[in-house]
Design a protein around this motif. Structure first.
Motif, PDB file in Angstrom:
ATOM      1  N   SER A   8     -30.446 -22.576  14.130  1.00  0.00           N
ATOM      2  CA  SER A   8     -30.242 -21.459  15.214  1.00  0.00           C
ATOM      3  C   SER A   8     -31.474 -21.119  15.787  1.00  0.00           C
ATOM      4  N   ARG A   9     -31.191 -21.059  17.284  1.00  0.00           N
ATOM      5  CA  ARG A   9     -32.386 -20.697  18.157  1.00  0.00           C
ATOM      6  C   ARG A   9     -32.398 -19.106  17.898  1.00  0.00           C
ATOM      7  N   ALA A  10     -31.669 -18.227  17.279  1.00  0.00           N
ATOM      8  CA  ALA A  10     -31.755 -16.826  17.035  1.00  0.00           C
ATOM      9  C   ALA A  10     -32.852 -16.772  15.791  1.00  0.00           C
ATOM     10  N   LEU A  11     -33.232 -17.845  15.142  1.00  0.00           N
ATOM     11  CA  LEU A  11     -34.149 -17.937  13.880  1.00  0.00           C
ATOM     12  C   LEU A  11     -35.202 -18.822  14.107  1.00  0.00           C
ATOM     13  N   TYR A  12     -35.146 -19.933  14.727  1.00  0.00           N
ATOM     14  CA  TYR A  12     -36.178 -20.885  14.914  1.00  0.00           C
ATOM     15  C   TYR A  12     -36.464 -21.133  16.241  1.00  0.00           C
ATOM     16  N   LEU A  13     -37.659 -21.569  16.528  1.00  0.00           N
ATOM     17  CA  LEU A  13     -38.281 -22.025  17.831  1.00  0.00           C
ATOM     18  C   LEU A  13     -38.051 -23.450  18.052  1.00  0.00           C
ATOM     19  N   PRO A  14     -37.722 -23.606  19.250  1.00  0.00           N
ATOM     20  CA  PRO A  14     -37.726 -25.331  19.505  1.00  0.00           C
ATOM     21  C   PRO A  14     -39.028 -25.738  19.363  1.00  0.00           C
ATOM     22  N   GLU A  15     -40.050 -25.339  19.731  1.00  0.00           N
ATOM     23  CA  GLU A  15     -41.534 -25.989  19.693  1.00  0.00           C
ATOM     24  C   GLU A  15     -41.967 -26.264  18.140  1.00  0.00           C
ATOM     25  N   ALA A  16     -41.385 -25.274  17.349  1.00  0.00           N
ATOM     26  CA  ALA A  16     -41.755 -25.356  15.821  1.00  0.00           C
ATOM     27  C   ALA A  16     -40.986 -26.804  15.361  1.00  0.00           C
ATOM     28  N   VAL A  17     -39.552 -26.731  15.768  1.00  0.00           N
ATOM     29  CA  VAL A  17     -38.865 -27.918  15.281  1.00  0.00           C
ATOM     30  C   VAL A  17     -39.647 -29.216  15.601  1.00  0.00           C
ATOM     31  N   ARG A  18     -39.904 -29.257  17.117  1.00  0.00           N
ATOM     32  CA  ARG A  18     -40.596 -30.471  17.575  1.00  0.00           C
ATOM     33  C   ARG A  18     -41.757 -30.620  16.679  1.00  0.00           C
ATOM     34  N   VAL A  34     -32.076 -29.885  22.140  1.00  0.00           N
ATOM     35  CA  VAL A  34     -32.103 -28.562  22.250  1.00  0.00           C
ATOM     36  C   VAL A  34     -30.998 -27.885  23.049  1.00  0.00           C
ATOM     37  N   SER A  35     -30.183 -27.017  22.795  1.00  0.00           N
ATOM     38  CA  SER A  35     -29.260 -26.452  23.467  1.00  0.00           C
ATOM     39  C   SER A  35     -29.493 -24.884  23.667  1.00  0.00           C
ATOM     40  N   ASP A  36     -28.474 -24.154  24.361  1.00  0.00           N
ATOM     41  CA  ASP A  36     -28.903 -22.850  24.345  1.00  0.00           C
ATOM     42  C   ASP A  36     -28.813 -21.965  23.023  1.00  0.00           C
ATOM     43  N   ASP A  37     -28.049 -22.401  22.279  1.00  0.00           N
ATOM     44  CA  ASP A  37     -28.063 -21.716  20.993  1.00  0.00           C
ATOM     45  C   ASP A  37     -28.638 -22.482  19.853  1.00  0.00           C
ATOM     46  N   ASP A  38     -28.806 -23.722  19.702  1.00  0.00           N
ATOM     47  CA  ASP A  38     -29.181 -24.610  18.428  1.00  0.00           C
ATOM     48  C   ASP A  38     -30.249 -25.622  18.837  1.00  0.00           C
ATOM     49  N   VAL A  39     -30.813 -25.963  17.783  1.00  0.00           N
ATOM     50  CA  VAL A  39     -31.687 -27.163  18.012  1.00  0.00           C
ATOM     51  C   VAL A  39     -31.134 -28.041  16.858  1.00  0.00           C
ATOM     52  N   THR A  40     -30.745 -29.254  17.375  1.00  0.00           N
ATOM     53  CA  THR A  40     -30.117 -30.133  16.469  1.00  0.00           C
ATOM     54  C   THR A  40     -31.209 -31.323  16.243  1.00  0.00           C
ATOM     55  N   VAL A  41     -31.320 -31.838  15.082  1.00  0.00           N
ATOM     56  CA  VAL A  41     -32.206 -32.757  14.534  1.00  0.00           C
ATOM     57  C   VAL A  41     -31.313 -33.871  13.889  1.00  0.00           C
ATOM     58  N   ASP A  42     -31.470 -35.231  14.357  1.00  0.00           N
ATOM     59  CA  ASP A  42     -30.856 -36.234  13.679  1.00  0.00           C
ATOM     60  C   ASP A  42     -31.982 -37.058  13.058  1.00  0.00           C
ATOM     61  N   ILE A  43     -32.026 -37.063  11.902  1.00  0.00           N
ATOM     62  CA  ILE A  43     -32.820 -37.874  11.017  1.00  0.00           C
ATOM     63  C   ILE A  43     -32.461 -39.159  10.514  1.00  0.00           C
ATOM     64  N   SER A  44     -33.222 -40.416  10.960  1.00  0.00           N
ATOM     65  CA  SER A  44     -32.552 -41.563  10.452  1.00  0.00           C
ATOM     66  C   SER A  44     -33.897 -42.402   9.936  1.00  0.00           C
ATOM     67  N   GLU A  45     -33.427 -43.366   9.323  1.00  0.00           N
ATOM     68  CA  GLU A  45     -34.436 -44.349   8.825  1.00  0.00           C
ATOM     69  C   GLU A  45     -35.516 -43.904   8.127  1.00  0.00           C
ATOM     70  N   PRO A  46     -35.156 -43.102   7.039  1.00  0.00           N
ATOM     71  CA  PRO A  46     -36.089 -42.523   6.236  1.00  0.00           C
ATOM     72  C   PRO A  46     -36.914 -43.371   5.346  1.00  0.00           C
ATOM     73  N   ASP A  47     -38.177 -43.083   5.212  1.00  0.00           N
ATOM     74  CA  ASP A  47     -38.957 -43.859   4.140  1.00  0.00           C
ATOM     75  C   ASP A  47     -38.349 -43.813   2.882  1.00  0.00           C
ATOM     76  N   PRO A  48     -37.965 -44.836   2.151  1.00  0.00           N
ATOM     77  CA  PRO A  48     -37.151 -44.758   1.109  1.00  0.00           C
ATOM     78  C   PRO A  48     -37.937 -43.913  -0.172  1.00  0.00           C
ATOM     79  N   GLU A  49     -39.420 -43.952  -0.175  1.00  0.00           N
ATOM     80  CA  GLU A  49     -40.124 -43.401  -1.084  1.00  0.00           C
ATOM     81  C   GLU A  49     -39.931 -41.760  -1.201  1.00  0.00           C
ATOM     82  N   VAL A  50     -39.352 -41.213  -0.072  1.00  0.00           N
ATOM     83  CA  VAL A  50     -39.241 -39.853   0.179  1.00  0.00           C
ATOM     84  C   VAL A  50     -38.041 -39.475   0.567  1.00  0.00           C
TER      85      VAL A  50
END
Length: 72
Positions: A8-18, A34-50
């Motif tokens: 939620s952008r009410a709690l988190y800064l987009p530049e912090a997410v970036r 980044v939208s008006d209300d939220d910052v959405t992050v899609d995470i893919s292809e993670p390193d299997p070790e983590v």
């Protein structure tokens, strides 16, 4: 499998997410939207070790980056 995290952008800064996405960029692929209300992050292809802890650690880093920026 991709994970989606919505900050939620009410709690988190987009530049912090970036900044967190850039810091973790060697461990997975991060797509930040980044939208008006939220910052959405899609995470893919993670390193299997983590992969089992990546999302939780990433979210902690986003919180840290937000707090640091708000205290500046």
């Amino acid at each position: 499998m991709a994970d989606r995290v919505v900050f939620s952008r009410a709690l988190y800064l987009p530049e912090a997410v970036r900044a967190a996405a850039q810091a973790y960029g060697e461990l997975a692929t991060f797509a930040v939207d980044v939208s008006d209300d939220d910052v959405t992050v899609d995470i893919s292809e993670p390193d299997p070790e983590v992969a089992s802890v990546l999302v939780d650690e990433f979210c902690n880093h986003v919180l840290h980056e937000t707090v640091v920026r708000l205290r500046e």
